[in-house]
Design a protein around this motif. Structure first.
Motif, PDB file in Angstrom:
ATOM      1  N   ALA A   1       0.676  -1.153  -0.077  1.00 16.59           N
ATOM      2  CA  ALA A   1      -0.056  -0.068  -0.015  1.00 16.59           C
ATOM      3  C   ALA A   1       0.913   1.474  -0.076  1.00 16.59           C
ATOM      4  O   ALA A   1       0.334   2.143  -0.733  1.00 16.59           O
ATOM      5  N   ASP A   2       2.105   1.262   0.686  1.00 17.32           N
ATOM      6  CA  ASP A   2       2.749   2.291   0.779  1.00 17.32           C
ATOM      7  C   ASP A   2       3.467   2.614  -0.561  1.00 17.32           C
ATOM      8  O   ASP A   2       3.704   3.745  -1.015  1.00 17.32           O
ATOM      9  N   ARG A   3       3.757   1.468  -1.120  1.00 16.11           N
ATOM     10  CA  ARG A   3       4.368   1.397  -2.402  1.00 16.11           C
ATOM     11  C   ARG A   3       3.777   1.775  -3.739  1.00 16.11           C
ATOM     12  O   ARG A   3       4.176   2.938  -4.273  1.00 16.11           O
ATOM     13  N   ILE A   4       2.374   1.579  -3.348  1.00 14.99           N
ATOM     14  CA  ILE A   4       1.350   2.029  -4.392  1.00 14.99           C
ATOM     15  C   ILE A   4       1.175   3.758  -4.253  1.00 14.99           C
ATOM     16  O   ILE A   4       1.074   4.617  -5.156  1.00 14.99           O
ATOM     17  N   ARG A   5       0.980   4.120  -2.982  1.00 10.61           N
ATOM     18  CA  ARG A   5       0.805   5.585  -2.707  1.00 10.61           C
ATOM     19  C   ARG A   5       1.945   6.357  -3.425  1.00 10.61           C
ATOM     20  O   ARG A   5       1.499   7.337  -3.782  1.00 10.61           O
ATOM     21  N   PHE A   6       3.069   5.935  -3.158  1.00 13.20           N
ATOM     22  CA  PHE A   6       4.268   6.738  -3.439  1.00 13.20           C
ATOM     23  C   PHE A   6       4.172   6.623  -5.085  1.00 13.20           C
ATOM     24  O   PHE A   6       4.385   7.796  -5.647  1.00 13.20           O
ATOM     25  N   THR A   7       3.987   5.610  -5.697  1.00 10.51           N
ATOM     26  CA  THR A   7       4.293   5.544  -7.006  1.00 10.51           C
ATOM     27  C   THR A   7       3.111   6.064  -7.906  1.00 10.51           C
ATOM     28  O   THR A   7       3.585   7.003  -8.910  1.00 10.51           O
ATOM     29  N   GLN A   8       2.071   5.961  -7.378  1.00 11.87           N
ATOM     30  CA  GLN A   8       0.735   6.572  -8.001  1.00 11.87           C
ATOM     31  C   GLN A   8       0.932   8.280  -7.982  1.00 11.87           C
ATOM     32  O   GLN A   8       0.603   8.968  -8.832  1.00 11.87           O
ATOM     33  N   THR A   9       1.298   8.711  -6.742  1.00  7.12           N
ATOM     34  CA  THR A   9       1.135  10.273  -6.423  1.00  7.12           C
ATOM     35  C   THR A   9       2.325  10.779  -6.962  1.00  7.12           C
ATOM     36  O   THR A   9       2.029  11.727  -7.785  1.00  7.12           O
ATOM     37  N   ARG A  10       3.444  10.115  -6.801  1.00 12.98           N
ATOM     38  CA  ARG A  10       4.839  10.611  -7.674  1.00 12.98           C
ATOM     39  C   ARG A  10       4.632  10.777  -9.377  1.00 12.98           C
ATOM     40  O   ARG A  10       4.953  11.771  -9.789  1.00 12.98           O
TER      41      ARG A  10
ATOM     42  N   LEU B   1       5.226  26.575  -8.348  1.00 16.25           N
ATOM     43  CA  LEU B   1       5.241  25.686  -6.934  1.00 16.25           C
ATOM     44  C   LEU B   1       4.264  24.633  -6.625  1.00 16.25           C
ATOM     45  O   LEU B   1       3.457  24.662  -7.209  1.00 16.25           O
ATOM     46  N   PHE B   2       4.867  23.463  -6.024  1.00 15.05           N
ATOM     47  CA  PHE B   2       3.873  22.487  -5.794  1.00 15.05           C
ATOM     48  C   PHE B   2       4.198  21.925  -4.315  1.00 15.05           C
ATOM     49  O   PHE B   2       5.334  22.076  -3.962  1.00 15.05           O
ATOM     50  N   ASN B   3       3.199  21.263  -3.993  1.00 11.84           N
ATOM     51  CA  ASN B   3       3.312  20.191  -2.535  1.00 11.84           C
ATOM     52  C   ASN B   3       2.512  19.037  -2.622  1.00 11.84           C
ATOM     53  O   ASN B   3       1.530  19.243  -3.436  1.00 11.84           O
ATOM     54  N   VAL B   4       2.641  18.111  -1.908  1.00 18.27           N
ATOM     55  CA  VAL B   4       1.917  16.833  -2.061  1.00 18.27           C
ATOM     56  C   VAL B   4       1.954  16.222  -0.651  1.00 18.27           C
ATOM     57  O   VAL B   4       2.643  16.300   0.046  1.00 18.27           O
ATOM     58  N   SER B   5       0.536  15.498  -0.628  1.00  9.48           N
ATOM     59  CA  SER B   5       0.501  14.825   0.640  1.00  9.48           C
ATOM     60  C   SER B   5      -0.458  13.549   0.341  1.00  9.48           C
ATOM     61  O   SER B   5      -1.348  13.807  -0.578  1.00  9.48           O
ATOM     62  N   HIS B   6      -0.436  12.464   0.889  1.00 12.63           N
ATOM     63  CA  HIS B   6      -1.317  11.125   0.639  1.00 12.63           C
ATOM     64  C   HIS B   6      -1.381  10.247   2.088  1.00 12.63           C
ATOM     65  O   HIS B   6      -0.653  10.337   2.858  1.00 12.63           O
ATOM     66  N   ALA B   7      -2.541   9.853   2.081  1.00 15.36           N
ATOM     67  CA  ALA B   7      -2.909   9.051   3.261  1.00 15.36           C
ATOM     68  C   ALA B   7      -4.100   8.280   2.752  1.00 15.36           C
ATOM     69  O   ALA B   7      -5.059   8.661   2.036  1.00 15.36           O
ATOM     70  N   GLY B   8      -4.347   7.193   3.505  1.00 15.07           N
ATOM     71  CA  GLY B   8      -5.022   6.075   2.914  1.00 15.07           C
ATOM     72  C   GLY B   8      -5.307   5.795   1.386  1.00 15.07           C
ATOM     73  O   GLY B   8      -4.455   5.597   0.930  1.00 15.07           O
ATOM     74  N   HIS B   9      -6.610   6.050   0.851  1.00 14.49           N
ATOM     75  CA  HIS B   9      -6.724   6.033  -0.426  1.00 14.49           C
ATOM     76  C   HIS B   9      -6.991   7.267  -1.138  1.00 14.49           C
ATOM     77  O   HIS B   9      -7.386   7.306  -2.253  1.00 14.49           O
ATOM     78  N   HIS B  10      -6.271   8.295  -0.585  1.00 15.96           N
ATOM     79  CA  HIS B  10      -6.376   9.626  -1.277  1.00 15.96           C
ATOM     80  C   HIS B  10      -5.020  10.431  -1.434  1.00 15.96           C
ATOM     81  O   HIS B  10      -4.216  10.119  -0.345  1.00 15.96           O
ATOM     82  N   ALA B  11      -5.035  11.088  -2.186  1.00 12.63           N
ATOM     83  CA  ALA B  11      -3.755  12.080  -2.286  1.00 12.63           C
ATOM     84  C   ALA B  11      -4.175  13.526  -2.778  1.00 12.63           C
ATOM     85  O   ALA B  11      -5.205  13.710  -3.517  1.00 12.63           O
ATOM     86  N   LEU B  12      -3.434  14.372  -2.165  1.00 11.42           N
ATOM     87  CA  LEU B  12      -3.624  15.921  -2.703  1.00 11.42           C
ATOM     88  C   LEU B  12      -2.391  16.434  -3.149  1.00 11.42           C
ATOM     89  O   LEU B  12      -1.117  16.231  -2.656  1.00 11.42           O
TER      90      LEU B  12
END
Length: 227
Positions: free
Chosen positions: A46-55, A97-108
């Motif tokens: 799950a952590d791997r997917i959060r990172f790869t999909q968001t990045r 400028l950009f910034n990113v956050s993710h948690a659970g099933h969502h990323a901003l």
């Protein structure tokens, strides 16, 4: 994603729904070899997917503005670990400028026009049990915040509303979150603004607002407008 009326012009926000059952390697074409290696070091899928999909999504959004392939977007990190743009050693913060956050099933993912915005931070958290203990409240919240939380009917939601505000502010100024949580106090206002009471000089001029979030999540955005 609709934004609160109190935000200044020049900021856009993207919310990504993460498929935690997906093959994380689907994002490979948009990532660098170093990012693929980093993904492999995550213990949980799950952590791997959060990172790869968001990045990968961050890279696609930036690539549209820079006119290059996603994998060629020149991403680096500041000494505090905040991702930013750089190219051949020259700072490209003036491009976007950009910034990113993710948690659970969502990323901003927050983007901002540097002609209008000087600093930017975003945070989303899943409202679990992590803020319920007295020890966490003592370590992370100011005395004024703890007193306010004692009178809140929904203690968990009120705590997370302040927590995401703190994180967004500290991410905007690029300081160490773990060391400075109690240096930033947050008070939610009726119009969605987050009143900031900070002892850190770097926080002068920073504004913050609560963001619409899926059920069970809290989110906030912080920024400093250019004069």
């Amino acid at each position: 994603m609709p934004l609160p009326d109190v935000l200044p012009p020049g900021i856009s926000l993207h919310r990504l729904e993460l498929d935690l059952q997906a093959d994380f390697r689907a994002a490979w074409p948009d990532l660098t070899p170093a990012e693929r290696e980093r993904a492999g070091r995550y213990r949980l899928d799950a952590d791997r997917i959060r990172f790869t999909q968001t990045r990968a999504t961050v890279r696609r959004l930036l690539a549209e503005r820079l006119g290059c392939a996603p994998a060629d977007v020149p991403l680096v990190q500041t000494p505090s670990g905040k991702p930013c743009l750089a190219f051949d050693g020259n700072d490209l913060a003036g491009v976007l400028l950009f910034n990113v956050s993710h948690a659970g099933h969502h990323a901003l993912i927050a983007l901002a026009d540097p002609a209008r915005v000087a600093q930017l931070g975003v945070d989303i958290e899943e409202e679990g049990d992590g803020l319920d203990s007295d020890g966490v409240l003592e370590l992370a919240f100011t005395a004024r915040e703890r007193e306010a939380l004692r009178h809140c009917a929904d203690h968990r939601r009120a705590a997370f509303a302040r927590w995401v505000g703190k994180e967004a502010v500290l991410k905007a100024v690029g300081t160490g979150i773990a060391d400075d949580l109690r240096a930033v106090g947050i008070r939610p206002c009726a119009d969605g603004r987050l009143e900031i009471d900070a002892s850190l000089p770097a926080c002068r001029g920073i504004e913050a607002v609560a963001l619409p979030a899926p059920h069970g999540y809290a989110a906030a955005l912080a920024w400093r407008s250019k004069d």
